[in-house]
Scaffold this motif. Structure first.
Motif, PDB file in Angstrom:
ATOM      1  N   PHE A 173       0.817  -1.286  -0.100  1.00  0.00           N
ATOM      2  CA  PHE A 173       0.099  -0.001   0.006  1.00  0.00           C
ATOM      3  C   PHE A 173       0.910   1.183   0.088  1.00  0.00           C
ATOM      4  O   PHE A 173       0.711   2.193  -0.918  1.00  0.00           O
ATOM      5  CB  PHE A 173      -0.942  -0.015   1.156  1.00  0.00           C
ATOM      6  CG  PHE A 173      -1.838   1.273   1.453  1.00  0.00           C
ATOM      7  CD1 PHE A 173      -2.977   1.286   1.030  1.00  0.00           C
ATOM      8  CD2 PHE A 173      -1.407   2.330   1.949  1.00  0.00           C
ATOM      9  CE1 PHE A 173      -4.015   2.324   1.063  1.00  0.00           C
ATOM     10  CE2 PHE A 173      -2.249   3.467   2.122  1.00  0.00           C
ATOM     11  CZ  PHE A 173      -3.444   3.538   1.734  1.00  0.00           C
ATOM     12  N   VAL A 174       1.917   1.420   0.800  1.00  0.00           N
ATOM     13  CA  VAL A 174       2.600   2.359   1.001  1.00  0.00           C
ATOM     14  C   VAL A 174       3.453   2.580  -0.243  1.00  0.00           C
ATOM     15  O   VAL A 174       3.660   3.915  -0.884  1.00  0.00           O
ATOM     16  CB  VAL A 174       3.666   2.297   2.123  1.00  0.00           C
ATOM     17  CG1 VAL A 174       4.886   3.438   2.021  1.00  0.00           C
ATOM     18  CG2 VAL A 174       2.957   2.411   3.398  1.00  0.00           C
ATOM     19  N   ASP A 175       3.994   1.565  -1.151  1.00  0.00           N
ATOM     20  CA  ASP A 175       4.543   1.663  -2.432  1.00  0.00           C
ATOM     21  C   ASP A 175       3.692   1.934  -3.513  1.00  0.00           C
ATOM     22  O   ASP A 175       4.160   2.182  -4.711  1.00  0.00           O
ATOM     23  CB  ASP A 175       5.076   0.420  -2.547  1.00  0.00           C
ATOM     24  CG  ASP A 175       6.608   0.048  -1.662  1.00  0.00           C
ATOM     25  OD1 ASP A 175       6.930   1.133  -1.089  1.00  0.00           O
ATOM     26  OD2 ASP A 175       7.128  -0.967  -1.474  1.00  0.00           O
ATOM     27  N   GLY A 176       2.280   2.117  -3.169  1.00  0.00           N
ATOM     28  CA  GLY A 176       1.505   2.444  -4.340  1.00  0.00           C
ATOM     29  C   GLY A 176       0.682   1.332  -5.014  1.00  0.00           C
ATOM     30  O   GLY A 176      -0.063   1.572  -5.860  1.00  0.00           O
ATOM     31  N   ARG A 177       0.841   0.194  -4.431  1.00  0.00           N
ATOM     32  CA  ARG A 177      -0.145  -1.113  -4.857  1.00  0.00           C
ATOM     33  C   ARG A 177      -1.026  -1.566  -3.732  1.00  0.00           C
ATOM     34  O   ARG A 177      -0.553  -2.235  -2.872  1.00  0.00           O
ATOM     35  CB  ARG A 177       1.433  -2.205  -5.227  1.00  0.00           C
ATOM     36  CG  ARG A 177       2.207  -2.029  -6.053  1.00  0.00           C
ATOM     37  CD  ARG A 177       3.278  -2.722  -6.334  1.00  0.00           C
ATOM     38  NE  ARG A 177       4.067  -2.965  -5.440  1.00  0.00           N
ATOM     39  CZ  ARG A 177       4.184  -3.775  -4.291  1.00  0.00           C
ATOM     40  NH1 ARG A 177       3.466  -4.945  -4.359  1.00  0.00           N
ATOM     41  NH2 ARG A 177       5.265  -3.565  -3.596  1.00  0.00           N
ATOM     42  N   ASN A 178      -2.252  -0.898  -4.087  1.00  0.00           N
ATOM     43  CA  ASN A 178      -3.081  -1.186  -3.054  1.00  0.00           C
ATOM     44  C   ASN A 178      -3.957  -2.519  -3.379  1.00  0.00           C
ATOM     45  O   ASN A 178      -4.294  -2.595  -4.355  1.00  0.00           O
ATOM     46  CB  ASN A 178      -4.101  -0.145  -3.013  1.00  0.00           C
ATOM     47  CG  ASN A 178      -5.233  -0.279  -2.000  1.00  0.00           C
ATOM     48  OD1 ASN A 178      -5.203  -1.272  -1.165  1.00  0.00           O
ATOM     49  ND2 ASN A 178      -6.213   0.664  -1.938  1.00  0.00           N
ATOM     50  N   PRO A 179      -3.785  -3.532  -2.438  1.00  0.00           N
ATOM     51  CA  PRO A 179      -4.304  -4.745  -2.988  1.00  0.00           C
ATOM     52  C   PRO A 179      -5.708  -4.667  -2.693  1.00  0.00           C
ATOM     53  O   PRO A 179      -6.546  -5.622  -3.399  1.00  0.00           O
ATOM     54  CB  PRO A 179      -3.913  -5.691  -1.846  1.00  0.00           C
ATOM     55  CG  PRO A 179      -2.601  -5.245  -1.114  1.00  0.00           C
ATOM     56  CD  PRO A 179      -2.758  -3.562  -1.498  1.00  0.00           C
ATOM     57  N   MET A 180      -6.378  -3.703  -2.521  1.00  0.00           N
ATOM     58  CA  MET A 180      -7.915  -3.730  -2.247  1.00  0.00           C
ATOM     59  C   MET A 180      -8.539  -2.827  -3.276  1.00  0.00           C
ATOM     60  O   MET A 180      -9.684  -2.341  -3.351  1.00  0.00           O
ATOM     61  CB  MET A 180      -8.318  -3.092  -0.954  1.00  0.00           C
ATOM     62  CG  MET A 180      -8.214  -3.969   0.178  1.00  0.00           C
ATOM     63  SD  MET A 180      -8.977  -3.491   1.731  1.00  0.00           S
ATOM     64  CE  MET A 180     -10.900  -3.497   1.241  1.00  0.00           C
TER      65      MET A 180
END
Length: 801
Positions: free
Chosen positions: A305-312
Motif C-alpha cells: 500500500f505504501v509503495d502505491g500497490r493497494n491490494p484492495m
C-alpha cells in the motif's frame, strides 16, 4: 506564500478551512525534503522502520477482535449516515476511508479472524486509535511518494515532467476514494456498458452481465438496509411494550451495538433470492468484486500500500472462508464496475470486438454531450473521414489531385458561429502499474492516449487553418471559410485524476507538443461540466481559459472540478504574456513595464477545494444527503448583456456565441463599468435625441475584438454611419472581430452587425479611418493630459463667472 527557493505560490480555495488544508498539505510535504549541506552524508532511510512500527501497532490493536466487526465499526466511525454533515474542505486523512483500508489490509494478512472469547476489550474502544493509525500509514505513503519522486528527479534517466506526474498520480490513487459522482457514473455506464456487444462479452467471459451487476448492487443495499430497519423496529416495539426486553430486543441491541457486522454481511444465497438470480452467478459476481486472504502477511500488504500497490484497489467487499461477504463503503462502486469487469477480458480473443464496441459507444456519448452543451445549434460531424496532408499533397479548395491523399478520421467535429471544436476520444485505460507510479508505463499510456489524440486533433486544426476547409473521403469539399477560432479537445473515458491538470509537465515530457494546447478532460468531468455550465457562452469562456497557454502553465491542482468551480466563483484568470499577445496581435496595446511586471510576478497558483457546493448537489441527487441543494451556476452578467446575448442567440444572429464568451470573460467590475458607460450613452440620446456611441475592446489568445454600442434614432443615415464606423474601426485597430449594436431606449438590442475576418490591407478603409479621426480605446491616455486639465479648469472658471 513563498517557498524556500524563492518561488511564489498563490493559494486559492472556496473557504478558509479548505485554504488552511491546502497550505498545511504543502507545508507537510515540504518539510519532508531537507537539502543537504555540501559534504553532508545522508542518514539512513527511516521510512521502512516507521511503516513496520505502524503495521505492528494496528496488528496489536485488532488482536482477538472480529475482523468484520472492526471494519463495520470503522464504517460507522468514519462515514456519516447523512452526507449533508460532511464536506471535502473540512475532511482530513484522519477521516478518510483510505485509513480504514489500511486496517482492512492488516486484517486480511491475519486471515480475517473471528473474535477471541478471551478478549474482554470492547471492539468499539479501539476504533478511534485504529483510524488514527491507519491515517498515519496513508501519510507515510504520501511521504514515500515524495521521497521516490525526489530520487527519480535526481536520477540521470529522469524524463522531463514524468516523475512529477507519476508522483501526483500515485498519491491520488493512494488517498482518494469515490472519484466519480454515482449519478454521472451511472449515465456513463448506461451508454458504454449497456450495449449488445458488452452483454455478450461479459456473459461469455465473466458469467454475468452489467445488468446482473446492477441487480446485485441494489440487492446488497436493500438487504443491509432491511436488516437495520428490522433491528430498530424490534427496539421500538420493546420500548412501547415496557418492562424487560425480550430475546428479540436483546438480539437487536447486541447486533446494533456489539456485533454490528451481522447486520452488514450477506450470503450469495440471500443476494440471489432477493435479486432473482442464480446463486452460482451471484457467487461468481461477488467473488469478482471482493477480496479475500491470499497468504500475504500484514506487513507485506501494508508495505505494498505504501509503495502505491493497494491490494484492495477496485474492491470494497471482504470475503472470509466459511463466512458471508461484508460490503464496505464503495462496494460495487459504479465508477469501478467497468475496470473490474474489463480486467480479466484484456488479452483474450473477445477483447478486440468488445473494445471496438466500447470505443464507438464512448465517441457517441461525447458527441451527444457536446451537442447538448451547444444548445443543439452546432453542425456536428461524427466519425468524419477526410484527406490528410502528407508530403506535397495539395488539399486547397482548388486542388484537382486531392484524391491521392491518404484518408484519416476525427471522432467528432462541431462547428458553430465561427468556432470549430476538434474532438478526439480515447477509451483506453491507464494500466495498474501506471497508477502505482511506474514511469515507463506512464509514458507509454500517455503516448497512446493523450499524445496520440492531441496530435490527431491538431492535425485537423492545422488543415482548417491552412486551407479553410476539408476534402472528404467521397470527394466533397467541406467549406470552413468562416471559421476564425478553433479548439482541440482530448476526452478520455478513464479517470485521469491530477494528470488532466499537469499541463506544464505534459509539455515538458513531450506529450503535448502543440503550440495551441488541447483541453484534456475525462468523460466524467465533461458530463459534470455540461450539468454546471448551462449557457453555451460560459462553456466557450471556460474552454478558452482551459486551453490558454499562460493559464495552463501558471496553475497547479488535483481536480478538474476544482478549476471548474473556481471559474464559477469568478476566478481562474491569469495575466497573459503581454509580449506574446502583442507579437501575435500587433494592433493591440504595446506592452508596458507595469504589464510585464504583473505577468512575471503572479507566480503559480495552487488550487484547493472548491467543490463543496457541487458535492452537496450530487449527494442530494444520489440520495445520500437529506439536504436539497441547487446545481451551482456561474453568475449572470448585467441584465443589458444578458438581453443582448439571449436575443442574438434566439435570432441566430452571427457572432452570438463568441460575443457572449467575450463579455463573460470580463471581470464583474469591468462588466459593471461597461454597463454604466452604455447607460450613460443611452441617457445622452434620451436627453438630446441624437446618435451616440460607446466603444470598447480587448485582446487575448483568440484575437482582438471591438464592440460598439450605439444609441439614438435609427435612420438610413445612422445605419450607414454605424456600418462604416464599424468597418473603419475594426480595420484601424487590426481587430479580428467586431460587433456593433444599436440599442433601443430601454437597452434591448434593435440591430446587430457582426464582422469576423482577419485584418488585411485596405487603402479605402485607411482613408475612412483618417477621415473619422479614430483613436483606439486602449490607446487613449490613462490620465487626462495637462493641457486638457488646464482647458477644463478654464471652462469651470468661465461657468462660475
Amino acid at each position: 506564500m513563498e517557498t524556500a527557493d524563492g518561488r511564489r505560490i498563490t493559494l486559492v480555495a472556496a473557504s478558509e478551512a479548505a485554504l488552511m488544508a491546502t497550505a498545511a498539505q504543502i507545508d507537510a510535504y515540504a518539510g519532508q525534503l531537507q537539502p543537504l549541506e555540501p559534504g553532508e552524508e545522508p542518514g539512513r532511510d527511516q521510512l521502512p522502520a516507521v511503516v513496520e512500527h505502524a503495521a505492528h501497532h494496528i496488528e496489536k490493536l485488532v488482536g482477538g477482535h472480529d475482523s468484520y466487526d472492526v471494519m463495520t465499526m470503522l464504517r460507522q466511525y468514519l462515514v456519516p449516515p447523512d452526507l449533508a454533515l460532511w464536506s471535502e474542505s473540512g475532511s482530513s486523512l484522519g477521516d478518510s476511508w483510505a485509513a480504514a483500508e489500511v486496517v482492512a489490509l492488516v486484517l486480511l494478512g491475519l486471515g480475517l479472524p473471528t473474535r477471541d472469547p478471551e478478549v474482554e476489550t470492547p471492539t468499539a474502544s479501539i476504533v478511534p486509535e485504529l483510524a488514527t493509525s491507519g491515517a498515519a500509514v496513508v501519510q507515510l505513503a504520501a511521504i514515500n511518494g515524495i521521497t521516490r519522486y525526489s530520487r527519480m528527479s535526481a536520477s540521470a534517466d529522469s524524463s522531463g515532467g514524468l516523475t512529477a506526474m507519476a508522483f501526483r498520480l500515485s498519491s491520488h490513487e493512494t488517498s482518494v476514494r469515490g472519484r466519480q459522482y454515482p449519478t454521472v457514473a451511472a449515465q456513463i455506464n448506461d451508454a458504454v456498458l449497456r450495449t449488445p456487444q458488452t452483454a455478450t462479452t461479459f456473459r461469455n467471459s465473466l458469467g454475468f452481465s452489467y445488468d446482473d451487476v446492477i441487480a446485485v448492487r441494489h440487492a446488497l443495499v436493500d438487504l443491509v438496509g432491511r436488516a437495520h430497519e428490522q433491528a430498530y423496529a424490534a427496539l421500538a416495539l420493546a420500548a412501547q411494550a415496557g418492562g424487560a426486553p425480550d430475546a428479540t430486543a436483546q438480539a437487536a441491541v447486541e447486533a446494533l451495538f456489539q456485533t454490528p457486522s451481522q447486520l452488514q454481511q450477506v450470503t450469495a444465497r440471500q443476494v440471489a433470492d432477493h435479486a432473482g438470480l442464480e446463486p452460482g452467478l451471484v457467487e461468481t459476481l461477488l467473488d469478482r468484486f471482493s477480496v479475500r486472504p491470499n497468504g500475504g502477511a500484514p506487513l507485506e500488504l501494508v508495505r505494498a500500500f505504501v509503495d502505491g500497490r493497494n491490494p484492495m484497489a477496485g474492491t470494497a467487499m471482504l470475503s472470509a472462508p466459511d463466512r458471508g461477504y461484508l460490503p464496505l463503503p464503495g462496494a460495487i462502486a459504479l465508477d469501478e464496475i467497468r475496470r473490474t469487469c474489463e480486467a480479466p477480458i484484456k488479452g483474450t480473443s473477445a477483447w478486440t470486438r468488445y473494445g471496438r464496441a466500447r470505443d464507438r459507444a464512448v465517441e457517441a456519448l461525447v458527441a451527444d454531450i457536446l451537442t447538448a452543451m451547444l444548445d443543439d445549434r452546432a453542425a456536428v460531424h461524427r466519425n468524419l473521414r477526410y484527406r490528410e496532408s502528407q508530403a506535397a499533397h495539395d488539399l486547397s479548395a482548388t486542388s484537382t489531385a486531392h484524391a491521392v491523399a491518404p484518408i484519416t478520421e476525427v471522432d467528432c467535429l462541431l462547428v458553430l458561429d465561427g468556432v470549430a471544436l476538434c474532438v478526439e476520444v480515447k477509451a483506453g485505460d491507464l494500466r495498474p502499474r501506471t497508477r502505482q507510479g511506474g514511469l515507463a508505463q506512464l509514458q507509454g499510456d500517455l503516448e497512446k492516449t493523450v499524445k496520440a489524440a492531441a496530435s490527431q486533433a491538431d492535425r485537423l486544426r492545422r488543415l482548417i487553418v491552412d486551407h479553410e476547409g476539408l476534402w472528404l473521403e467521397d470527394g466533397t469539399w467541406l467549406d470552413f471559410g468562416d471559421i476564425q477560432e478553433i479548439h482541440s479537445l482530448v476526452v478520455c473515458l478513464d479517470d485521469l485524476g491530477p494528470l488532466a491538470l499537469c499541463t506544464a509537465e505534459l509539455v515538458r515530457a513531450g506529450v503535448l507538443t502543440q503550440t495551441q494546447l488541447p483541453w484534456v478532460v475525462s468523460v466524467h468531468d465533461l458530463v459534470v461540466t455540461q450539468h454546471v455550465l448551462n449557457r453555451p457562452e460560459h462553456f466557450l469562456s471556460y474552454l478558452r481559459r482551459r486551453t490558454n497557454r499562460d493559464a495552463a502553465l501558471w496553475v497547479t491542482g488535483s481536480d478538474e472540478l476544482d478549476l471548474l468551480m473556481w471559474f464559477l466563483a469568478g476566478g481562474f484568470y491569469f495575466v497573459p504574456d503581454p509580449d506574446r499577445i502583442h507579437a501575435e496581435h500587433p494592433g493591440s496595446k504595446p506592452p508596458t513595464a507595469r504589464m510585464r511586471r504583473e505577468y512575471s510576478e503572479q507566480g503559480r497558483t495552487q488550487v484547493g477545494t472548491f467543490t463543496d457546493p457541487l458535492d452537496a448537489y450530487y449527494y442530494w441527487l444520489d440520495g445520500s444527503s437529506s439536504q436539497e441543494v441547487a446545481c451551482p451556476r456561474r453568475g449572470d452578467p448585467p441584465p443589458l448583456f444578458h438581453r443582448l446575448i439571449d436575443t442574438m442567440r434566439q435570432q441566430a444572429a452571427p457572432g452570438w456565441w463568441r460575443v457572449g464568451a467575450d463579455l463573460d470573460g470580463y471581470s464583474t467590475q469591468a462588466q459593471e463599468q461597461m454597463a454604466t458607460n452604455i447607460e450613460t450613452t443611452l441617457e445622452s440620446s434620451r436627453r438630446d435625441g441624437k446618435f451616440h456611441t460607446f466603444t470598447t475592446g480587448g485582446t487575448d489568445d483568440t484575437g482582438r475584438w471591438l464592440y460598439i454600442f450605439a444609441t439614438g434614432p435609427v435612420t438610413p443615415e445612422s445605419r450607414d454611419h454605424l456600418r462604416q464606423y464599424l468597418a473603419a474601426k475594426k480595420h484601424q485597430q487590426h481587430a479580428d472581430r467586431a460587433l456593433a449594436v444599436h440599442l433601443n431606449p430601454d437597452g434591448s438590442p434593435r440591430l446587430t452587425l457582426w464582422l469576423a475576418y482577419p485584418p488585411e490591407n485596405d487603402p479605402e478603409l485607411d482613408r475612412l479611418a483618417r477621415a473619422m479621426r479614430l483613436i483606439p480605446p486602449d490607446r487613449a491616455p490613462d490620465s487626462i493630459p495637462p493641457k486638457a486639465k488646464a482647458k477644463a479648469k478654464a471652462v469651470r472658471r468661465k461657468r462660475r463667472r
